[in-house]
Design a protein around this motif. Structure first.
Motif, PDB file in Angstrom:
ATOM      1  N   PHE A 538      33.465  21.857   6.613  1.00  0.00           N
ATOM      2  CA  PHE A 538      34.041  21.456   7.893  1.00  0.00           C
ATOM      3  C   PHE A 538      35.566  21.534   7.868  1.00  0.00           C
ATOM      4  O   PHE A 538      36.253  20.772   8.532  1.00  0.00           O
ATOM      5  N   LEU A 539      36.086  22.490   7.115  1.00  0.00           N
ATOM      6  CA  LEU A 539      37.530  22.629   6.949  1.00  0.00           C
ATOM      7  C   LEU A 539      38.030  24.013   7.326  1.00  0.00           C
ATOM      8  O   LEU A 539      39.151  24.389   6.969  1.00  0.00           O
ATOM      9  N   GLU A 540      37.237  24.786   8.042  1.00  0.00           N
ATOM     10  CA  GLU A 540      37.645  26.160   8.335  1.00  0.00           C
ATOM     11  C   GLU A 540      38.885  26.242   9.229  1.00  0.00           C
ATOM     12  O   GLU A 540      39.559  27.281   9.256  1.00  0.00           O
ATOM     13  N   GLN A 541      39.209  25.171   9.944  1.00  0.00           N
ATOM     14  CA  GLN A 541      40.443  25.161  10.733  1.00  0.00           C
ATOM     15  C   GLN A 541      41.650  24.749   9.891  1.00  0.00           C
ATOM     16  O   GLN A 541      42.790  24.857  10.347  1.00  0.00           O
ATOM     17  N   GLN A 542      41.408  24.269   8.679  1.00  0.00           N
ATOM     18  CA  GLN A 542      42.489  23.782   7.820  1.00  0.00           C
ATOM     19  C   GLN A 542      42.737  24.661   6.594  1.00  0.00           C
ATOM     20  O   GLN A 542      43.868  24.754   6.122  1.00  0.00           O
ATOM     21  N   VAL A 543      41.669  25.264   6.048  1.00  0.00           N
ATOM     22  CA  VAL A 543      41.804  26.062   4.829  1.00  0.00           C
ATOM     23  C   VAL A 543      40.853  27.248   4.910  1.00  0.00           C
ATOM     24  O   VAL A 543      40.126  27.425   5.877  1.00  0.00           O
ATOM     25  N   GLY A 544      40.855  28.077   3.865  1.00  0.00           N
ATOM     26  CA  GLY A 544      39.893  29.167   3.765  1.00  0.00           C
ATOM     27  C   GLY A 544      40.446  30.525   4.136  1.00  0.00           C
ATOM     28  O   GLY A 544      39.885  31.550   3.765  1.00  0.00           O
ATOM     29  N   SER A 545      41.553  30.554   4.876  1.00  0.00           N
ATOM     30  CA  SER A 545      42.256  31.790   5.188  1.00  0.00           C
ATOM     31  C   SER A 545      43.747  31.474   5.232  1.00  0.00           C
ATOM     32  O   SER A 545      44.142  30.314   5.330  1.00  0.00           O
ATOM     33  N   ILE A 546      44.545  32.517   5.150  1.00  0.00           N
ATOM     34  CA  ILE A 546      46.003  32.342   5.140  1.00  0.00           C
ATOM     35  C   ILE A 546      46.513  32.602   6.545  1.00  0.00           C
ATOM     36  O   ILE A 546      46.724  33.753   6.959  1.00  0.00           O
ATOM     37  N   GLU A 547      46.662  31.518   7.288  1.00  0.00           N
ATOM     38  CA  GLU A 547      47.084  31.607   8.685  1.00  0.00           C
ATOM     39  C   GLU A 547      48.053  30.480   9.001  1.00  0.00           C
ATOM     40  O   GLU A 547      47.994  29.398   8.403  1.00  0.00           O
ATOM     41  N   VAL A 548      48.913  30.745   9.958  1.00  0.00           N
ATOM     42  CA  VAL A 548      49.916  29.761  10.349  1.00  0.00           C
ATOM     43  C   VAL A 548      49.251  28.478  10.815  1.00  0.00           C
ATOM     44  O   VAL A 548      48.281  28.498  11.588  1.00  0.00           O
ATOM     45  N   GLY A 549      49.758  27.359  10.333  1.00  0.00           N
ATOM     46  CA  GLY A 549      49.252  26.047  10.706  1.00  0.00           C
ATOM     47  C   GLY A 549      48.212  25.499   9.760  1.00  0.00           C
ATOM     48  O   GLY A 549      47.934  24.298   9.783  1.00  0.00           O
ATOM     49  N   LYS A 550      47.635  26.361   8.911  1.00  0.00           N
ATOM     50  CA  LYS A 550      46.680  25.879   7.922  1.00  0.00           C
ATOM     51  C   LYS A 550      47.431  25.359   6.694  1.00  0.00           C
ATOM     52  O   LYS A 550      48.594  25.688   6.462  1.00  0.00           O
ATOM     53  N   TYR A 551      46.726  24.527   5.922  1.00  0.00           N
ATOM     54  CA  TYR A 551      47.329  24.045   4.685  1.00  0.00           C
ATOM     55  C   TYR A 551      47.686  25.224   3.777  1.00  0.00           C
ATOM     56  O   TYR A 551      46.945  26.222   3.700  1.00  0.00           O
ATOM     57  N   ALA A 552      48.780  25.073   3.070  1.00  0.00           N
ATOM     58  CA  ALA A 552      49.201  26.108   2.128  1.00  0.00           C
ATOM     59  C   ALA A 552      48.449  25.931   0.822  1.00  0.00           C
ATOM     60  O   ALA A 552      49.003  25.531  -0.206  1.00  0.00           O
ATOM     61  N   ASP A 553      47.148  26.180   0.874  1.00  0.00           N
ATOM     62  CA  ASP A 553      46.290  26.205  -0.311  1.00  0.00           C
ATOM     63  C   ASP A 553      46.166  27.667  -0.715  1.00  0.00           C
ATOM     64  O   ASP A 553      45.468  28.454  -0.043  1.00  0.00           O
ATOM     65  N   LEU A 554      46.828  28.053  -1.792  1.00  0.00           N
ATOM     66  CA  LEU A 554      46.981  29.461  -2.133  1.00  0.00           C
ATOM     67  C   LEU A 554      46.755  29.688  -3.619  1.00  0.00           C
ATOM     68  O   LEU A 554      46.972  28.787  -4.437  1.00  0.00           O
ATOM     69  N   ALA A 555      46.328  30.903  -3.947  1.00  0.00           N
ATOM     70  CA  ALA A 555      46.183  31.307  -5.346  1.00  0.00           C
ATOM     71  C   ALA A 555      46.829  32.676  -5.532  1.00  0.00           C
ATOM     72  O   ALA A 555      46.596  33.587  -4.738  1.00  0.00           O
ATOM     73  N   VAL A 556      47.638  32.800  -6.568  1.00  0.00           N
ATOM     74  CA  VAL A 556      48.303  34.057  -6.909  1.00  0.00           C
ATOM     75  C   VAL A 556      47.601  34.638  -8.139  1.00  0.00           C
ATOM     76  O   VAL A 556      47.397  33.932  -9.135  1.00  0.00           O
ATOM     77  N   TRP A 557      47.268  35.934  -8.053  1.00  0.00           N
ATOM     78  CA  TRP A 557      46.444  36.577  -9.088  1.00  0.00           C
ATOM     79  C   TRP A 557      47.172  37.731  -9.755  1.00  0.00           C
ATOM     80  O   TRP A 557      48.074  38.336  -9.172  1.00  0.00           O
ATOM     81  N   ASP A 558      46.692  38.053 -10.940  1.00  0.00           N
ATOM     82  CA  ASP A 558      47.294  39.157 -11.688  1.00  0.00           C
ATOM     83  C   ASP A 558      46.803  40.515 -11.215  1.00  0.00           C
ATOM     84  O   ASP A 558      47.285  41.550 -11.671  1.00  0.00           O
ATOM     85  N   ARG A 559      45.834  40.520 -10.293  1.00  0.00           N
ATOM     86  CA  ARG A 559      45.303  41.786  -9.765  1.00  0.00           C
ATOM     87  C   ARG A 559      44.759  41.551  -8.359  1.00  0.00           C
ATOM     88  O   ARG A 559      44.457  40.423  -7.989  1.00  0.00           O
ATOM     89  N   ASN A 560      44.619  42.632  -7.631  1.00  0.00           N
ATOM     90  CA  ASN A 560      44.076  42.577  -6.277  1.00  0.00           C
ATOM     91  C   ASN A 560      42.561  42.736  -6.353  1.00  0.00           C
ATOM     92  O   ASN A 560      42.074  43.807  -6.717  1.00  0.00           O
TER      93      ASN A 560
END
Length: 594
Positions: A538-560
């Motif tokens: 029940f958090l799809e409006q807050q997290v799960g994608s990188i979009e303006v206004g969502k929480y900055a929950d992010l992961a940086v990876w060594d590869r794509n």
């Protein structure tokens, strides 16, 4: 993304900046000269937004705990101020923080810190299990329990389950309990059986099995609810142990680029421990908790009276780090123990038959239907464990019956594991999702890998219908992936890889027992560990994608992950993890200039 798009999100979020001579209003701005610079920017990367159009960007701006902008490096660099931290991604990929839709995160009797790790490849034979138990007996106090977890007969050299006789050979005085990796069965030594008063005349409890030899004597193997005869005697973890386990596992999740988990079947003690860790600002994942829904009508009524008023995840309560999300129920047992409820007999070693064994329901079917209706009518989200085809049909039919009698769209009832759905179940999932926003499979792709050899032997040819992800995709069925930790390792990269590769760990019954025609691409697998999992929290409006206004929950990876070979998905390494804009994991040098 052009600067007009950047201005659009600034305006929608109430912020302002000068772009091309244009000043956009900022909430709380004191005059035109005041600019709201972001706290942190990530630039020069490949940003996999996983938004509705799968936008690929280069950079992100973060203000406070939310994403303030997504765009090109030039656009985001233009927003930075003197105090803005700049992280040069140097081409690295960024994804939303990965989510686990089903992991036993809060410590219980079987995953406390002092339990022996008997998992592969540390343990490869029963002889090595015996050595580990004997060493623990020598190292620990002379009394008390010896516990272990994680063994899997599919990976043991002997290709059989551990018995009391095996354990008695190295420890006959102290009670020993070793849980199989799936958690649905385990082995007790004779001392533990005596303490539990389990003998030849002990009846099987409802929903459980005491395995016996040809003479009727217990072998030490206890399945499903029969485990509780021993579990109930083991001292539970202390509050401090539970809290420590939560903090340590949260840190381990962060190191894997993971920022959220759906924890099924928690107790009051676990909830209180979560609350204490959160109050200390040490809960570095978002937790969506499911209460243990019990096995009877009376238990359901009691839980509703106690918890329903606070368990309404569809109502925003202002805190998105600890959510009372709903209830977990059990329809059947395990694919490893061959206790999951099937229409046809279980297999043995792929081609053999476990004659007469079709598993059994964990809760009497009419009782389960009534419990689902009670929880549904109370407005509670339900996720029900169902592995066998017959159990899955029971669950989806029960959801449909409840919805038709009392339509409550948006409760998002889930089917945990949903291993081998029938055509009837697939059609029901389509109807439930389309008409009621419910009926979502919550499988564990890593079952095909970590316990894949045991599963391949037990499901036989039906293994090719296991986790039919491509079929889900063709039918428009959304699914949310989970690890079922500690059944399988928790890193979500393994689940992403397993959904694409569909490979067993050892390949005892061949390298393709599950059918690669049901594989999906990495983008689909990634969505099941991000935005689709967020939906089930029940958090799809807050997290799960990188979009303006969502929480900055992010992961940086060594590869794509969208540009590497399938085998490389399994070895992805997280270099930086942010939860709400705050760095919660950093590999060495992750923020250094490159």
């Amino acid at each position: 993304m052009d600067s007009g798009s950047v201005q659009g999100w600034l305006a929608s979020s109430g912020r302002a900046i000068c772009i091309g001579g244009m000043v956009i209003a900022l909430a709380g701005c004191q005059g035109e000269n005041h600019q709201a610079a972001p706290d942190r920017v990530l630039v020069n990367g490949t940003v996999l937004t996983l938004d509705a159009t799968d936008t690929i960007a280069e950079a992100i701006a973060i203000a406070g705990d939310v994403i303030a902008a997504v765009g090109s490096t030039a656009e985001i660099e233009a927003l930075a101020g003197p105090a803005t931290e700049r992280i040069d991604l140097a081409g690295r990929a960024v994804t939303p923080g990965l989510l686990d839709a089903h992991a036993h995160f809060s410590p219980g009797p079987s995953n406390r810190l002092d339990v022996l790790d008997l998992s592969y490849p540390k343990i490869k034979s029963i002889a090595e299990v015996q050595v580990a138990v004997a060493e623990r007996a020598q190292q620990s106090a002379a009394d008390g329990w010896i516990q272990g977890r994680g063994w899997d007969e599919g990976k043991l050299a002997e290709r059989r389950r551990i018995t009391a006789r095996d354990l008695d050979a190295v420890e006959s005085e102290r009670p020993v309990w070793l849980s199989q990796t799936m958690g649905h069965y385990g082995t007790a030594n004779s001392a533990a059986l005596r303490l539990a008063k389990i003998g030849p005349g002990t009846p099987d409890p409802p929903g459980g099995t005491i395995e016996r030899d040809a003479d009727g004597n217990p072998t030490g193997i206890l399945k499903e609810t029969a485990q509780e005869l021993v579990f109930g005697l083991i001292p539970p973890p202390t509050p401090d142990e539970i809290e420590r386990g939560i903090r340590e596992l949260a840190a381990a999740f962060n190191a894997e680029g993971m920022t959220g988990v759906k924890d099924p079947g928690i107790t009051d003690d676990a909830w209180e421990a979560y609350a204490r860790v959160l109050a200390a600002d040490e809960l570095t994942v978002r937790v969506f908790a499911l209460w243990d829904g019990g096995r009877s009508i009376d238990e359901a009524r009691g839980l509703i009276a106690k918890r329903a008023a606070m368990t309404r995840p569809y109502e925003r309560r202002g805190d998105d780090r600890l959510i009372a999300g709903g209830v977990k129920l059990f329809a059947d047992g395990s694919g490893g123990a061959r206790t999951a409820w099937m229409y046809d007999d279980w297999n043995l070693d792929v081609t053999g038959t476990d004659v007469g064994n079709r598993g059994y329901p964990n809760i009497e079917p009419d009782t389960l239907r009534a419990m689902i209706r009670l929880y549904h009518d109370a407005g509670l989200h339900i996720s029900t464990h169902a592995i066998g085809d017959r159990a899955i049909d029971l669950v989806v039919d029960s959801y449909l019956e409840a919805m038709r009698a009392n339509p409550k769209p948006g409760l998002r009832h889930g089917i945990i594991h949903a291993n081998v759905p029938t055509e009837h179940a697939l059609e029901a999932m389509v109807r439930l999702q389309r008409d009621y926003d419910a009926g979502y499979p919550e499988p564990s792709a890593t079952f095909m890998w970590w316990i894949g050899d045991t599963y391949a032997g037990n499901f036989g040819l039906r293994a090719r219908q296991l986790d039919p992800f491509a079929t889900f995709q063709k039918r428009g069925i959304r699914w949310a992936n989970g690890s079922d930790y500690s059944v399988t390792p928790f890193p979500a990269r393994y689940g992403i890889w397993a959904a694409v590769a569909r490979e067993p760990a050892l390949g005892i019954y061949g390298g393709d027992p599950f059918g690669r025609e049901e594989a999906v691409d990495a983008r689909t697998a990634l969505r099941a560990a991000t935005v689709w999992a967020a939906h089930q929290m029940f958090l799809e409006q807050q997290v799960g994608s990188i979009e303006v206004g969502k929480y900055a929950d992010l992961a940086v990876w060594d590869r794509n992950p969208l540009r590497v070979a399938t085998a490389d998905l399994k070895d992805m390494q997280c270099e930086l993890t942010l939860l709400g804009g705050k760095v919660v994991f950093e590999a060495d040098g992750a923020r250094s200039p490159r």
